[in-house]
Design a protein around this motif. Structure first.
Motif, PDB file in Angstrom:
ATOM      1  N   UNK A  61       0.835  -1.202   0.000  1.00 38.05           N
ATOM      2  CA  UNK A  61       0.000   0.000   0.000  1.00 38.05           C
ATOM      3  C   UNK A  61       0.870   1.251   0.000  1.00 38.05           C
ATOM      4  N   UNK A  62       1.886   1.253   0.846  1.00 36.07           N
ATOM      5  CA  UNK A  62       2.796   2.400   0.899  1.00 36.07           C
ATOM      6  C   UNK A  62       3.550   2.549  -0.409  1.00 36.07           C
ATOM      7  N   UNK A  63       3.992   1.422  -0.948  1.00 41.51           N
ATOM      8  CA  UNK A  63       4.776   1.434  -2.176  1.00 41.51           C
ATOM      9  C   UNK A  63       3.957   1.974  -3.345  1.00 41.51           C
ATOM     10  N   UNK A  64       2.709   1.576  -3.426  1.00 44.67           N
ATOM     11  CA  UNK A  64       1.834   2.024  -4.505  1.00 44.67           C
ATOM     12  C   UNK A  64       1.711   3.547  -4.490  1.00 44.67           C
ATOM     13  N   UNK A  65       1.446   4.099  -3.310  1.00 41.86           N
ATOM     14  CA  UNK A  65       1.294   5.554  -3.201  1.00 41.86           C
ATOM     15  C   UNK A  65       2.611   6.282  -3.465  1.00 41.86           C
ATOM     16  N   UNK A  66       3.718   5.672  -3.037  1.00 42.31           N
ATOM     17  CA  UNK A  66       5.018   6.287  -3.275  1.00 42.31           C
ATOM     18  C   UNK A  66       5.315   6.405  -4.769  1.00 42.31           C
ATOM     19  N   UNK A  67       4.927   5.396  -5.529  1.00 38.55           N
ATOM     20  CA  UNK A  67       5.168   5.425  -6.974  1.00 38.55           C
ATOM     21  C   UNK A  67       4.434   6.593  -7.625  1.00 38.55           C
ATOM     22  N   UNK A  68       3.190   6.790  -7.220  1.00 39.99           N
ATOM     23  CA  UNK A  68       2.417   7.903  -7.773  1.00 39.99           C
ATOM     24  C   UNK A  68       3.043   9.225  -7.367  1.00 39.99           C
ATOM     25  N   UNK A  69       3.405   9.331  -6.081  1.00 42.42           N
ATOM     26  CA  UNK A  69       4.010  10.562  -5.567  1.00 42.42           C
ATOM     27  C   UNK A  69       5.330  10.867  -6.270  1.00 42.42           C
ATOM     28  N   UNK A  70       6.067   9.820  -6.635  1.00 41.76           N
ATOM     29  CA  UNK A  70       7.376  10.017  -7.265  1.00 41.76           C
ATOM     30  C   UNK A  70       7.260  10.443  -8.728  1.00 41.76           C
ATOM     31  N   UNK A  71       6.058  10.376  -9.295  1.00 44.32           N
ATOM     32  CA  UNK A  71       5.884  10.796 -10.678  1.00 44.32           C
ATOM     33  C   UNK A  71       5.917   9.667 -11.682  1.00 44.32           C
ATOM     34  N   UNK A  72       5.676   8.416 -11.214  1.00 43.38           N
ATOM     35  CA  UNK A  72       5.593   7.290 -12.142  1.00 43.38           C
ATOM     36  C   UNK A  72       4.229   7.336 -12.838  1.00 43.38           C
ATOM     37  N   UNK A  73       4.243   7.521 -14.136  1.00 41.06           N
ATOM     38  CA  UNK A  73       3.005   7.505 -14.916  1.00 41.06           C
ATOM     39  C   UNK A  73       2.921   6.169 -15.640  1.00 41.06           C
ATOM     40  N   UNK A  74       2.134   5.259 -15.067  1.00 41.73           N
ATOM     41  CA  UNK A  74       2.006   3.911 -15.622  1.00 41.73           C
ATOM     42  C   UNK A  74       0.546   3.598 -15.855  1.00 41.73           C
ATOM     43  N   UNK A  75       0.284   2.852 -16.928  1.00 41.93           N
ATOM     44  CA  UNK A  75      -1.080   2.417 -17.221  1.00 41.93           C
ATOM     45  C   UNK A  75      -1.167   0.898 -17.104  1.00 41.93           C
ATOM     46  N   UNK A  76      -2.359   0.398 -16.832  1.00 44.57           N
ATOM     47  CA  UNK A  76      -2.590  -1.040 -16.758  1.00 44.57           C
ATOM     48  C   UNK A  76      -2.739  -1.574 -18.179  1.00 44.57           C
ATOM     49  N   UNK A  77      -1.917  -2.577 -18.542  1.00 48.66           N
ATOM     50  CA  UNK A  77      -1.995  -3.142 -19.893  1.00 48.66           C
ATOM     51  C   UNK A  77      -2.401  -4.619 -19.885  1.00 48.66           C
ATOM     52  N   UNK A  78      -2.590  -5.194 -18.684  1.00 49.25           N
ATOM     53  CA  UNK A  78      -3.094  -6.561 -18.609  1.00 49.25           C
ATOM     54  C   UNK A  78      -3.883  -6.722 -17.321  1.00 49.25           C
ATOM     55  N   UNK A  79      -5.023  -7.400 -17.397  1.00 56.18           N
ATOM     56  CA  UNK A  79      -5.809  -7.709 -16.201  1.00 56.18           C
ATOM     57  C   UNK A  79      -6.043  -9.215 -16.151  1.00 56.18           C
ATOM     58  N   UNK A  80      -5.922  -9.777 -14.955  1.00 59.03           N
ATOM     59  CA  UNK A  80      -6.111 -11.224 -14.792  1.00 59.03           C
ATOM     60  C   UNK A  80      -6.569 -11.553 -13.379  1.00 59.03           C
ATOM     61  N   UNK A  81      -7.241 -10.607 -12.731  1.00 59.31           N
ATOM     62  CA  UNK A  81      -7.653 -10.824 -11.352  1.00 59.31           C
ATOM     63  C   UNK A  81      -9.118 -10.496 -11.145  1.00 59.31           C
ATOM     64  N   UNK A  82      -9.678 -11.012 -10.054  1.00 60.61           N
ATOM     65  CA  UNK A  82     -11.082 -10.765  -9.727  1.00 60.61           C
ATOM     66  C   UNK A  82     -11.320  -9.268  -9.567  1.00 60.61           C
TER      67      UNK A  82
END
Length: 664
Positions: free
Chosen positions: A155-176
């Motif tokens: 959870x912390x890591x996810x928010x840190x990535x956004x805060x750091x300026x990582x602009x990433x999009x989801x290109x594959x989904x395979x979960x509920x």
């Protein structure tokens, strides 16, 4: 260190690069493995493999990866995946035709082009499968794995990535809870609320560590150019449960690179909140002076001793007195050990689960360690060497080294934790020993000193107390990583803990920290001659995976000692581990009598007795001899000559005893 970064296009590999730079490493090249190319240049779009099954690599979106060299401004080396997942074991041993060998070949190419490269950036967060394979390849190529995301809170890591300026999009989904129409092409920020909700509802991994989704980074602070998506097409599997994007994209220059981007990279604090609280609460505690007392070494060399149980062989006091050099001495010690193992029909050194390695002078460690490594002749092809505690003790003048160990007779039940990459988690073990080795329910822990995990340097900022707190945090993180948790109540606990220390102040600091943690086990501190890299504190011990704990009861105890008994059952074998017992500085008759009374009241058989005994006790030889008469010839008697012992109440003792046994 100059480094090559493994990139898949995903957020994790990209964010780890930023942490490598934050920690002072220079990323000079990129490396990527992709699906096999079409058979010829005349092949059409239908022949292009856009996504393939791989236990090891993210392949979806690989067509965009050719742009990354421009984005990063450094060369990229790419190669096709020719192997398959020949072995799917978590621990990897070099295997022909496995897809891991493609990584070895690729990094070999990179190293040829950049011979000054020393490290590899890898974005592993929780995948032991991925980590062990990268570390195997790094070991073979003499490279260091840099994995700063390892075991971080997702959870912390996810928010840190956004805060750091990582602009990433989801290109594959395979979960509920993830669908092609609603979630493909969305950014991390757009999906944050939904991913956290799925974690709460289903326990899915926020960062996609369970394969729930894959990402493609379009921009990050370090990019000189950004990726611009021109066209997308949704591709679904036959059941519609898995979907991914086929993309066409180009790279274009950014207006500018933010100069303060590194300030936005969040580095976790060295001490967790709970351990920082312990440090703050103990600040100002009187722990005395940090001056070690001078004590003369013993005049006798302890006798070789062996203990046998249905599952374990315990060997102690293996020495090679009067050897000409330390190298010869270590070689002879391991020759003796090999002969002992062979007498029980054991030839594989990886049947050893834990080692206590005593040296009379820690300055001989580099040479001694080189000889030590030669005994484990398969550090690459066979993962997980035994755990080890290395200490400098008072040995007889004719000895430079002494070795004690435990050996399993059920190697099929043996496993281990051998993390060799640098991270913020706990110190890497690049040498010939693991952080922990487990057999059935028992966890044999390597000695942990206060190394800063990210830099592998000794922590000196907060003195003896700071070292004691960090060393305990390192030990507990290892214990937490190795235990199995099939249900919420499962975890790990300690059978016993020993703090190896180099002074009275260090011993008291270590005791205070152990008391604050509240572990229900026997503990004491032994004041020794010295520890690796000049550390003041090293914690060691044995733990248990509570998944297998069937009962736990206190043994008889009085105000001067502590005794714990834990019963456990696994694969039809009942075992018992006895905890630590403390004794006052009594006369020889008293110490023998007290140990004897405990031994006689236990329903089971003894495996080993470890005596940490002060060289200031003139009757130490008599204690050992008479104790041997009590416990019998089939019980291992380990002797560790120390300056003195400090108990749980910070009182000085002449003896510290660890008694270990088993039930048939």
């Amino acid at each position: 260190m100059k480094s090559v970064a493994l990139v898949s296009g995903g957020k994790d590999s990209c964010y780890n690069i930023l942490h490598c730079i934050k920690n002072g490493h220079e990323v000079v090249a990129l490396a990527n493995l992709h699906p096999p190319l079409p058979p010829s240049i005349d092949s059409d779009e239908n022949d292009v493999i856009h996504e393939m099954d791989s236990f090891m690599y993210q392949t979806v979106g690989h067509s965009v990866l050719s742009l990354y060299s421009d984005c990063f401004g450094i060369p990229m080396y790419r190669a096709p995946i020719t192997g398959t997942s020949v072995t799917t074991k978590l621990d990897y041993a070099t295997t022909a035709a496995d897809e891991t060998e493609d990584l070895y070949t690729l990094l070999q190419t990179v190293k040829t082009a950049h011979p000054d490269i020393e490290a590899v950036s890898v974005g592993a967060i929780l995948s032991t499968y991925q980590r062990t394979r990268v570390e195997n390849v790094c070991s073979r190529l003499g490279l260091t794995s840099l994995a700063y995301l390892w075991r971080r809170n997702q959870a912390s890591l996810f928010d840190e990535m956004i805060q750091a300026g990582i602009n990433a999009i989801v290109i594959k989904v395979a979960g509920a809870g993830l669908t092609a129409e609603q979630h493909l092409g969305k950014s991390l920020g757009q999906l944050r609320h939904h991913l956290f909700k799925l974690n709460h509802m289903y326990g899915s991994h926020i960062c996609g560590e369970g394969g729930e989704y894959e990402t493609l980074v379009l921009d990050c602070p370090f990019f000189g150019k950004k990726v611009v998506v021109d066209e997308t097409q949704i591709v679904k599997d036959d059941n519609g449960d898995v979907a991914y994007l086929k993309l066409r994209a180009h790279a274009e220059y950014k207006n500018a690179i933010a100069k303060d981007w590194m300030d936005k990279i969040a580095v976790p604090p060295l001490l967790s909140e709970s351990f920082l609280g312990i440090f703050d609460s103990l600040k100002g505690t009187d722990i005395g002076e940090n001056d070690p007392a001078a004590v003369s070494p013993p005049s006798i060399v302890p006798e070789l001793s062996i203990g046998i149980s249905p599952t374990t062989i315990s060997v102690a006091n293996v020495t090679a007195a009067n050897s000409s050099t330390i190298s010869d001495e270590i070689a002879l010690i391991f020759k003796q050990l090999s002969n002992i193992m062979a007498s029980f029909g054991i030839t594989d050194p990886y049947s050893i689960t834990s080692i206590t390695f005593q040296l009379s002078d820690m300055s001989t460690f580099p040479t001694a360690n080189e000889s030590y490594k030669k005994f484990f002749t398969h550090p690459i092809t066979k993962p997980n060497p035994p755990s080890r505690a290395c200490i400098s003790t008072l040995l007889a003048s004719s000895c430079r080294a002494s070795l004690s160990c435990t050996i399993t007779r059920v190697p099929e039940a043996r496993s281990g934790l051998h993390v060799q990459g640098r991270s913020y988690w706990a110190p890497a073990n690049i040498g010939p020993y693991a952080q922990a080795c487990t057999v059935q329910e028992c966890v044999y822990l390597a000695g942990q000193i206060p190394l800063i995990p990210a830099t592998m340097t000794l922590y000196k900022t907060e003195g003896v107390l700071g070292q004691a707190v960090l060393a305990m945090q390192n030990l507990e993180r290892v214990m937490d990583a190795v235990v199995e948790r099939p249900s919420e109540g499962d975890g790990g606990k300690f059978y016993y803990l020993i703090a190896y220390t180099s002074s009275s102040a260090a011993a008291q600091a270590a005791i205070h920290v152990m008391n604050q943690r509240g572990h229900e086990c026997g503990v004491f501190a032994a004041v020794l001659v010295g520890l690796p890299v000049g550390a003041w504190v090293e914690y060691g011990g044995v733990g248990i995976n509570t998944r297998y704990l069937s009962s736990c009861a206190d043994g008889d105890a009085d105000e001067d000692d502590e005794f714990r008994v834990s019963h456990s059952k696994h694969f039809g074998i009942d075992r018992v581990e006895y905890g630590t017992v403390y004794y006052e500085s009594w006369c020889c008759d008293d110490i023998i009598s007290q140990i004897a009374s405990h031994v006689e009241t236990k329903a089971g058989d003894l495996l080993s007795v470890s005596i940490y005994i002060s060289c200031g006790v003139s009757t130490s030889g008599d204690v050992c001899k008479r104790l041997k008469e009590i416990v019998g010839e089939n019980v291992c008697m380990e002797i560790v000559h120390v300056k003195y012992v400090v108990d749980k109440r910070c009182m000085v003792r002449s003896y510290g005893v660890v008694v270990r046994g088993y039930l048939d």
